[in-house]
Motif scaffolding. Sequence first.
Motif, short mmCIF file in Angstrom:
data_model
loop_
_atom_site.label_atom_id
_atom_site.label_comp_id
_atom_site.label_asym_id
_atom_site.label_seq_id
_atom_site.Cartn_x
_atom_site.Cartn_y
_atom_site.Cartn_z
N ALA A 134 -0.21 -10.72 1.59
CA ALA A 134 -1.12 -9.58 1.51
C ALA A 134 -0.88 -8.62 2.67
N THR A 135 -0.63 -9.16 3.86
CA THR A 135 -0.38 -8.31 5.01
C THR A 135 0.90 -7.51 4.85
N THR A 136 1.96 -8.16 4.36
CA THR A 136 3.23 -7.46 4.17
C THR A 136 3.12 -6.40 3.08
N PHE A 137 2.46 -6.73 2.00
CA PHE A 137 2.25 -5.76 0.92
C PHE A 137 1.48 -4.55 1.45
N ALA A 138 0.41 -4.80 2.20
CA ALA A 138 -0.39 -3.71 2.75
C ALA A 138 0.42 -2.85 3.71
N ASN A 139 1.33 -3.49 4.46
CA ASN A 139 2.19 -2.75 5.37
C ASN A 139 3.11 -1.79 4.61
N LEU A 191 -7.90 -4.22 -0.70
CA LEU A 191 -6.70 -4.74 -0.03
C LEU A 191 -6.98 -4.95 1.45
N ARG A 192 -7.73 -4.06 2.08
CA ARG A 192 -8.08 -4.23 3.48
C ARG A 192 -8.91 -5.50 3.67
N ARG A 193 -9.83 -5.75 2.76
CA ARG A 193 -10.65 -6.97 2.85
C ARG A 193 -9.79 -8.20 2.66
N ARG A 194 -8.86 -8.14 1.71
CA ARG A 194 -7.99 -9.29 1.45
C ARG A 194 -7.12 -9.60 2.67
N VAL A 195 -6.59 -8.57 3.31
CA VAL A 195 -5.76 -8.78 4.51
C VAL A 195 -6.59 -9.43 5.60
N ALA A 196 -7.81 -8.97 5.78
CA ALA A 196 -8.67 -9.52 6.82
C ALA A 196 -9.06 -10.97 6.54
N ALA A 197 -9.24 -11.30 5.26
CA ALA A 197 -9.70 -12.64 4.89
C ALA A 197 -8.57 -13.66 4.83
N SER A 198 -7.43 -13.26 4.26
CA SER A 198 -6.32 -14.22 4.10
C SER A 198 -5.02 -13.46 3.99
N GLY A 199 -4.71 -12.71 5.03
CA GLY A 199 -3.53 -11.84 5.00
C GLY A 199 -2.21 -12.56 4.93
N ALA A 200 -2.14 -13.77 5.46
CA ALA A 200 -0.86 -14.48 5.51
C ALA A 200 -0.49 -15.15 4.19
N ARG A 201 -1.45 -15.30 3.30
CA ARG A 201 -1.17 -15.98 2.04
C ARG A 201 -0.38 -15.07 1.10
N PRO A 202 0.47 -15.65 0.26
CA PRO A 202 1.26 -14.83 -0.68
C PRO A 202 0.35 -14.01 -1.60
N PHE A 229 11.14 3.20 5.94
CA PHE A 229 11.19 2.37 7.14
C PHE A 229 10.92 3.16 8.41
N ALA A 230 11.13 4.47 8.37
CA ALA A 230 10.89 5.31 9.54
C ALA A 230 9.42 5.68 9.70
N GLN A 231 8.60 5.33 8.72
CA GLN A 231 7.19 5.69 8.77
C GLN A 231 6.40 4.71 9.62
N PRO A 232 5.32 5.16 10.25
CA PRO A 232 4.50 4.26 11.08
C PRO A 232 3.72 3.27 10.23
N ASP A 233 3.31 2.19 10.88
CA ASP A 233 2.52 1.16 10.20
C ASP A 233 1.03 1.46 10.21
N VAL A 234 0.66 2.66 10.56
CA VAL A 234 -0.75 3.03 10.69
C VAL A 234 -1.39 3.19 9.31
N HIS A 235 -2.57 2.59 9.16
CA HIS A 235 -3.31 2.74 7.91
C HIS A 235 -4.02 4.09 7.88
#
Length: 218
Positions: A34-39, A6-17, A136-142
């Motif tokens: 991919a970015t939103t899902f990973a978030n 998932l980290r690789r997918r976000v880096a390669a094409s995170g904005a795509r559905p 929603f109160a949790q940080p966005d930190v991986h």
Amino acid sequence: MLTPALRRRVAASGARPLITHYDGTADTRTELSATTFANWVDKTANLIADLGHDDGEPIDVVLAATHPGHWVSLVWIAAAWQRGCPVNTTDTGADLIVVGPGDDRRAALSVACSLHPLGRGFEVPPADAVDYVEVFAQPDVHDSSVWAQEDLLDGEALAPVVARDTRLLFTAPNPGADWLLDALVAPVEGEGSSVIAVGYEPERLIAVATAEHATLEE
């Protein structure tokens, strides 16, 4: 493993559905890149830790059995694996259980998910469980646990999967590894995406497939 993929997918094409979820009964559509899902996965993994559940200890994500195709179920599975926690889709007596609306099963730690298309909480929060809206109160930190070394579902390690770059439409998903591999892991490994439509008559599915430029999965 799903987490590094998932980290690789976000880096390669995170904005795509990555995941698009349709609920025909509620007439809703939710699309996650991919970015939103990973978030969502990162926030949920942090929620698991904040609840005091130990990394590497099993989680009963029974939501994945009652609502296998819902995007929240997929998020919880991915988040559990990120914490190195084996996932059970049945109530095995694990310290943490994740349920959907109307499911009264409880454990030492219980999280109830409203399955609102935008992730909102219950109108009346459950008295004996944490409302998933607390995410929603949790940080966005991986934060990936050192225990995250193998993705386990119902006691079995996930099989290897061929990366998928296409956009497929899935209907009436069944709980289990085959579904997860096809709908989540394969597109994460590649640059594909999944449209998941539940509660639709066959003729309406054609319209969804056309609108989403997706091929109906056979």
